[in-house]
Design a protein around this motif. Structure first.
Motif, short mmCIF file in Angstrom:
data_model
loop_
_atom_site.label_atom_id
_atom_site.label_comp_id
_atom_site.label_asym_id
_atom_site.label_seq_id
_atom_site.Cartn_x
_atom_site.Cartn_y
_atom_site.Cartn_z
N ARG A 346 0.85 -1.20 0.00
CA ARG A 346 0.00 0.00 0.00
C ARG A 346 0.89 1.26 0.00
N ASP A 347 1.93 1.26 0.82
CA ASP A 347 2.82 2.42 0.90
C ASP A 347 3.48 2.71 -0.45
N ALA A 348 3.91 1.64 -1.12
CA ALA A 348 4.58 1.83 -2.42
C ALA A 348 3.61 2.41 -3.44
N VAL A 349 2.37 1.92 -3.43
CA VAL A 349 1.37 2.44 -4.39
C VAL A 349 1.10 3.91 -4.11
N LEU A 350 0.92 4.26 -2.82
CA LEU A 350 0.62 5.65 -2.46
C LEU A 350 1.81 6.56 -2.76
N ALA A 351 3.03 6.05 -2.54
CA ALA A 351 4.22 6.86 -2.78
C ALA A 351 4.37 7.21 -4.26
N ALA A 352 3.89 6.31 -5.12
CA ALA A 352 4.04 6.52 -6.57
C ALA A 352 2.98 7.46 -7.14
N ARG A 353 1.99 7.85 -6.33
CA ARG A 353 0.90 8.69 -6.84
C ARG A 353 1.30 10.15 -6.97
#
Lengths: 353, 353
Positions: A346-353
């Motif tokens: 989840r953190d990786a997905v949010l960081a890429a936004r």
């Protein structure tokens, strides 16, 4: 269905089949005469032929009954009805069934229901009119099963695959759709995801409803509220999903992960993510040929269509060989194959936004 | 093949079929008697039955001859033999054939040769023993065609698909494999490539040899020398190709582009490029379900298995309806679908090294 008394009696004992002896008794002739008529010999009077044929009709006796098959060494015809012979899952099931058919010197008739109960009925009745000895069936939702009951009573063996019958008492091979989906969604939750979109087939489809149930169970266990806005069920697995995915992504609380309910839906989701130029964690139900070639590889809950076909055919041939023990349901477990897409946190997905 | 005089006569006129009249003449009985025997009626003497059966045998007459089929309204059985019903190309062909079969209320028997001529022969003879009316055949390389000639002479209609027969005079539907491959390789040459690897199926396979020929023609036209070190033909389309690709990449003059000879080879090449962590321009023969989902999308020379199945079945039903005109070969053109992988220029590939 309007049937004679004889058929109704048989219907009350679904596992018993009319034998040549029964036919002889009803026709008032000897078993030898029945055998001569059934095997097309000519030294029988017209009167006896008529009596035997009437008894055969009344009792639902089949010339191609397993006893005759074994006795004469004649080989069986098997009818396979799937949803679509060109679907990656069903084409593998088809091939697996074919291998078993080949080992027994039988022939295989195949057809696709295209999810249409009327088409399924037509195909199966055509198979039965061609006197197949056994049927392997993935029945589409929404039709009745009565015509199948009549064929079952008349001595045609059948095994259901992929989906259980609603009312018929027949051998069945399914996978643990609910448990597999739960495992897949739990896997995503383990990587921190709480907003998990679910793309599935029509919810009136048995496999889809079970997978949605597994999805909900995993959420519930983790204390994550179910949000119907995150669930999209399409009428066809070929439909692109970029619009519904776009709506979800544009919402106040967009998903960070997707559970895709089948192989084609996984492919559609991958395509839609490219259109929206974003990446989400993905776990898909069903393995598919390119799942380990796309980047990242797609983590899947894999079924085993080969094993499904093998088990179904073994069950069917046991029936053709005369086994009248109670019908069985075999549930195959699924297998989580980790390839990368399901391990995007989840953190990786949010960081890429 | 050892056959009676009657069969030899028929064999000399491959498009003519023995009729009930012929059978009656040879058996020395009336046409009505032949009809009664053929249709299993009982009011015929044992002597006449024997004479009629002997004449049927001798003339290669078929009970399920198209004339009888049309006359009685009985419907046809079609046998389809492909290489593998689970292959993406053949599963689409299978579905297309099924649609045509459904429109004509026929039934479809299917089987996979698995590239084994003995298995193909067994399957086809099993189909014929079950008295199919027509056959759609992708015959594997390496077997003889004599048993098919016997079935043809006996009145079974057949259409070859994907590959032409070697000697038989039958309707055939193929694609322009050579022209399609040439177009695909010319496309790569147009982006500056001169070192183009070619991964194909076994070269003894008709389609593979045609595609290799097209590859060579494109090189020759552009004045690029043919280098056998850049060609890899695998025994099976499922075999990984990372080793041969690795050898080519490690050479003094490595390829900057790949022409992949079929759908599964394209998938294998994509996988091998990932393993070697490099990118080359790719054009593949055959479209496949994920070709536009991988990054970059795979540029392909597409065949149309649906059209192939439709045309084959129309040809077959025309024969079943009694058409005895000379056999035809229909060659379908391919279509280049540009998606990105084939438009990676030589300069771009070299710059990334």
């Amino acid at each position: 269905m309007d049937a004679g008394d004889g058929l109704r009696v048989v219907a009350e004992r679904p596992n018993s089949r009319a034998t040549m002896k029964d036919v002889a008794r009803v026709a008032g002739v000897g078993v030898g005469t029945v055998s001569r008529v059934v095997n097309g010999k000519s030294n029988v009077s017209e009167e006896s032929i008529a009596a035997v044929n009437a008894a055969i009709e009344r009792l639902g006796f089949r010339r191609n009954d397993s006893a005759r098959m074994l006795k004469t060494g004649a080989t069986a015809s098997i009818g396979l009805l799937v949803e679509d012979v060109a679907d990656p899952f069903f084409s593998l099931l088809n091939r697996s069934v074919e291998e078993e058919v080949l080992r027994r010197d039988s022939v295989l008739l195949t057809a696709s229901s295209d999810k249409d109960p009327n088409r399924a009925r037509k195909m199966i009745l055509t198979f039965c009119a061609r006197r197949v000895d056994g049927l392997v069936i993935t029945l589409p939702e929404g039709g009745d099963e009565e015509y199948l009951r009549a064929e079952l009573d008349a001595g045609t063996s059948m095994v259901f695959v992929d989906r259980p019958p609603r009312e018929l008492d027949v051998d069945t091979v399914i996978v643990d759709n609910r448990g597999g989906a739960r495992t897949g969604v739990e896997h995503l939750i383990g990587y921190g995801h709480r907003r998990i979109a679910c793309f599935t087939d029509r919810p009136d489809l048995y496999t889809a409803s079970e997978r949605i149930a597994g999805y909900r169970e995993a959420l519930e266990e983790a204390g994550i509220p179910f949000d119907p806005e995150l669930v999209f069920s399409s009428a066809t697995t070929r439909e692109p999903v970029d619009e519904p995915l776009g709506r979800m992504l544009a919402s106040d609380d967009p998903p960070t992960a997707v559970f895709a309910g089948n192989n084609r839906t996984s492919i559609n989701v991958i395509g839609a993510l490219r259109i929206h130029n974003t990446s989400l964690a993905i776990v898909g139900f069903d393995d598919f040929e390119l799942a380990d070639v796309v980047v990242p590889g797609i983590t899947v809950v894999a079924q085993d269509p080969k094993a499904m076909g093998q088990i179904a055919m073994r069950m069917l041939y046991k029936r053709l060989d005369g086994d009248v023990s109670p019908s069985q349901t075999v549930t195959l477990n699924t297998r989580l194959i980790v390839r990368g897409s399901g391990e995007l946190s989840r953190d990786a997905v949010l960081a890429a936004r």
